[in-house]
Design a protein around this motif. Structure first.
Motif, short mmCIF file in Angstrom:
data_model
loop_
_atom_site.label_atom_id
_atom_site.label_comp_id
_atom_site.label_asym_id
_atom_site.label_seq_id
_atom_site.Cartn_x
_atom_site.Cartn_y
_atom_site.Cartn_z
N GLY A 15 0.78 -1.23 0.00
CA GLY A 15 0.00 0.00 0.00
C GLY A 15 0.81 1.27 0.00
O GLY A 15 0.23 2.36 -0.13
N ARG A 16 2.13 1.18 0.12
CA ARG A 16 2.96 2.37 0.08
C ARG A 16 3.04 2.90 -1.35
O ARG A 16 3.09 2.13 -2.31
CB ARG A 16 4.37 2.09 0.59
CG ARG A 16 4.43 1.41 1.94
CD ARG A 16 3.95 2.29 3.06
NE ARG A 16 4.83 3.44 3.28
CZ ARG A 16 4.69 4.30 4.28
NH1 ARG A 16 3.71 4.13 5.16
NH2 ARG A 16 5.51 5.31 4.42
N ALA A 17 3.06 4.21 -1.50
CA ALA A 17 3.17 4.83 -2.82
C ALA A 17 4.63 5.17 -3.07
O ALA A 17 5.24 5.95 -2.33
CB ALA A 17 2.32 6.09 -2.89
N VAL A 18 5.21 4.56 -4.11
CA VAL A 18 6.64 4.70 -4.37
C VAL A 18 6.85 5.22 -5.79
O VAL A 18 6.27 4.70 -6.75
CB VAL A 18 7.37 3.36 -4.20
CG1 VAL A 18 8.88 3.56 -4.36
CG2 VAL A 18 7.06 2.74 -2.84
N THR A 27 4.70 4.25 -9.23
CA THR A 27 4.77 5.14 -10.38
C THR A 27 6.22 5.15 -10.83
O THR A 27 7.12 5.39 -10.02
CB THR A 27 4.33 6.56 -10.01
OG1 THR A 27 2.99 6.54 -9.53
CG2 THR A 27 4.43 7.49 -11.21
N ALA A 28 6.47 4.86 -12.11
CA ALA A 28 7.83 4.80 -12.63
C ALA A 28 7.97 5.79 -13.77
O ALA A 28 7.14 5.82 -14.69
CB ALA A 28 8.15 3.39 -13.11
N ILE A 29 9.00 6.62 -13.70
CA ILE A 29 9.15 7.70 -14.67
C ILE A 29 10.52 7.67 -15.33
O ILE A 29 11.49 7.15 -14.78
CB ILE A 29 8.96 9.08 -14.01
CG1 ILE A 29 10.04 9.33 -12.94
CG2 ILE A 29 7.57 9.19 -13.38
CD1 ILE A 29 10.03 10.71 -12.36
N ASP A 30 10.56 8.24 -16.54
CA ASP A 30 11.84 8.44 -17.21
C ASP A 30 11.66 9.46 -18.31
O ASP A 30 10.59 9.55 -18.93
CB ASP A 30 12.36 7.13 -17.82
CG ASP A 30 13.88 7.10 -17.88
OD1 ASP A 30 14.48 8.16 -18.19
OD2 ASP A 30 14.48 6.05 -17.63
N ALA A 31 12.72 10.23 -18.54
CA ALA A 31 12.71 11.20 -19.62
C ALA A 31 13.39 10.64 -20.87
O ALA A 31 13.53 11.34 -21.86
CB ALA A 31 13.43 12.48 -19.17
N THR A 68 7.55 16.51 -11.86
CA THR A 68 7.33 17.02 -10.52
C THR A 68 6.93 15.86 -9.63
O THR A 68 6.50 14.81 -10.11
CB THR A 68 6.23 18.10 -10.50
OG1 THR A 68 5.02 17.53 -11.03
CG2 THR A 68 6.64 19.29 -11.35
N LEU A 69 7.08 16.05 -8.33
CA LEU A 69 6.77 14.98 -7.39
C LEU A 69 5.26 14.78 -7.32
O LEU A 69 4.53 15.68 -6.94
CB LEU A 69 7.31 15.33 -6.01
CG LEU A 69 7.27 14.25 -4.94
CD1 LEU A 69 8.20 13.10 -5.33
CD2 LEU A 69 7.68 14.83 -3.59
N PRO A 70 4.75 13.59 -7.71
CA PRO A 70 3.31 13.36 -7.64
C PRO A 70 2.79 13.43 -6.21
O PRO A 70 3.52 13.15 -5.25
CB PRO A 70 3.15 11.93 -8.20
CG PRO A 70 4.41 11.68 -8.98
CD PRO A 70 5.48 12.44 -8.26
N GLN A 100 12.95 18.01 -3.79
CA GLN A 100 11.66 18.28 -3.15
C GLN A 100 11.32 17.19 -2.13
O GLN A 100 10.86 17.48 -1.02
CB GLN A 100 10.57 18.37 -4.22
CG GLN A 100 9.19 18.72 -3.68
CD GLN A 100 8.13 18.71 -4.78
OE1 GLN A 100 8.43 18.51 -5.96
NE2 GLN A 100 6.88 18.91 -4.39
N ALA A 101 11.54 15.95 -2.52
CA ALA A 101 11.25 14.83 -1.61
C ALA A 101 12.12 14.93 -0.35
O ALA A 101 11.64 14.74 0.77
CB ALA A 101 11.48 13.50 -2.32
N LEU A 102 13.40 15.23 -0.53
CA LEU A 102 14.29 15.35 0.62
C LEU A 102 13.89 16.51 1.51
O LEU A 102 13.91 16.40 2.75
CB LEU A 102 15.73 15.54 0.13
CG LEU A 102 16.37 14.31 -0.56
CD1 LEU A 102 17.69 14.70 -1.22
CD2 LEU A 102 16.59 13.18 0.44
#
Length: 323
Positions: free
Chosen positions: A16-19, A43-47, A77-79, A100-102
């Motif tokens: 249930g954790r959002a990563v 959620t997995a991202i890449d440019a 941006t951080l979802p 931002q997360a830090l």
């Protein structure tokens, strides 16, 4: 009360954790797959477009419900609602959403740290190896020594199998040899390896302390390059488990707690029974028909790591020189 980081050592705690996984190369896809498997919302991202050899795996993850986003023209941006960030590629080392997360006090992990957190209760001991030029080669030599000694070892990292996949394999190895890159070393937070080594540091790449986390929390042996004093400095500054020893390797005659060379013989003054007054022979340079003195670092470092695991001198020799 255990910290959140300690609680997440258990697979069920990811449920249930959002990563957010940043980077969809082999490491990122392994991380996304494993996190989805243990119940996380991924959620997995890449440019950067996914490489052809990874597309099928990414497509399967999409079908399973992993939210994969690829946008070469977008600054991510951080979802909202994210609990943890896994930085799985060096291009996101200083990305705005990571900062931002830090700033929000969110836990940011690397893929190697994630693998450590996903280990089972009876997990194999880790040997962690790093170096700008010789880390991967050292891992392969150590794997060869251990395998020929009858130890079920597995070297992961670089172009081989990822550590995340290895720790989730119920038929995994008895010893896991993990090669880490500079980027991966930056995100080590709780890894406590049985033995560690930094083989060499290139002064033109990053900063020496990029590798500092490799030695942290080492249990038994911190192997360093006597010819590269920056590796020794890292060991001296590391916060290790009480009793862990600094073990040097050198192409010169060894001092106490070192492996080195006397004339053409590689000798051990680190692990032998009479190391304070004598050295134990491992092998001769003449037996290394395809390796010169200039490329001895991986062989010497691997020998030191093998000895820290209790491999007898004769089996070190067999592992290195056998055809």
């Amino acid at each position: 009360m255990p910290s959140e980081a300690q609680a997440l050592d258990h697979l069920a705690a990811w449920n249930g954790r959002a990563v957010l996984v940043a980077g969809l190369g082999a490491a990122g896809l392994a991380a996304a797959d494993a996190l989805h498997h243990v119940g996380a919302k991924v959620t997995a991202i890449d440019a950067v477009e996914i490489s052809p050899d990874q597309r099928e795996r990414a497509q399967i993850l999409t079908y399973l419900g992993v939210d994969i986003r690829i946008d070469s023209n977008s600054d991510f941006t951080l979802p909202a609602g994210i609990d943890h960030v896994v930085v799985a590629h060096e291009r996101y080392r200083e990305a705005p959403f990571v900062e931002q997360a830090l700033d929000q006090g969110m836990e940011v992990l690397g893929d190697i740290e994630l693998a450590w957190r996903l280990r089972g209760p009876d997990a194999a001991p880790w040997i962690v190896i790093a170096g700008d030029d010789h880390g991967h080669e050292t891992a392969l030599v150590l794997d060869q020594i251990l395998t020929r000694s009858g130890v079920r070892a597995l070297a992961v990292g670089a172009d081989s199998r990822h550590s995340i996949e290895a720790v989730l394999d119920p038929e995994g190895p008895a010893v896991l040899i993990v090669t880490v890159s500079r980027h991966q070393a930056l995100w080590l937070r709780s890894v406590s390896a049985y033995a560690t080594a930094v083989t060499d540091i290139d002064s033109e790449i990053g900063a020496p302390d990029d590798w500092a986390n490799v030695y942290e929390r080492t249990l038994i042996a911190c192997v360093y390059n006597e010819q590269d004093t920056r590796t020794r400095t890292l060991v001296e500054n590391a916060d290790v488990v009480e009793g862990a020893r600094a073990i040097g390797f050198s192409v010169a005659a060894p001092g106490l707690s070192m492996i080195g060379i006397v004339e053409d013989v590689v000798v051990d003054r680190a692990f032998g029974p009479d190391r304070k007054i004598s050295a134990e022979e491992l092998f001769t340079l003449g037996e290394l028909t395809d390796i010169s003195r200039q490329t001895l670092a991986p062989v010497l470092a691997a020998s030191a790591l093998a000895r820290s695991l209790g491999v007898p001198a004769q089996l070190v020799r067999t592992g290195i020189v056998a055809g």
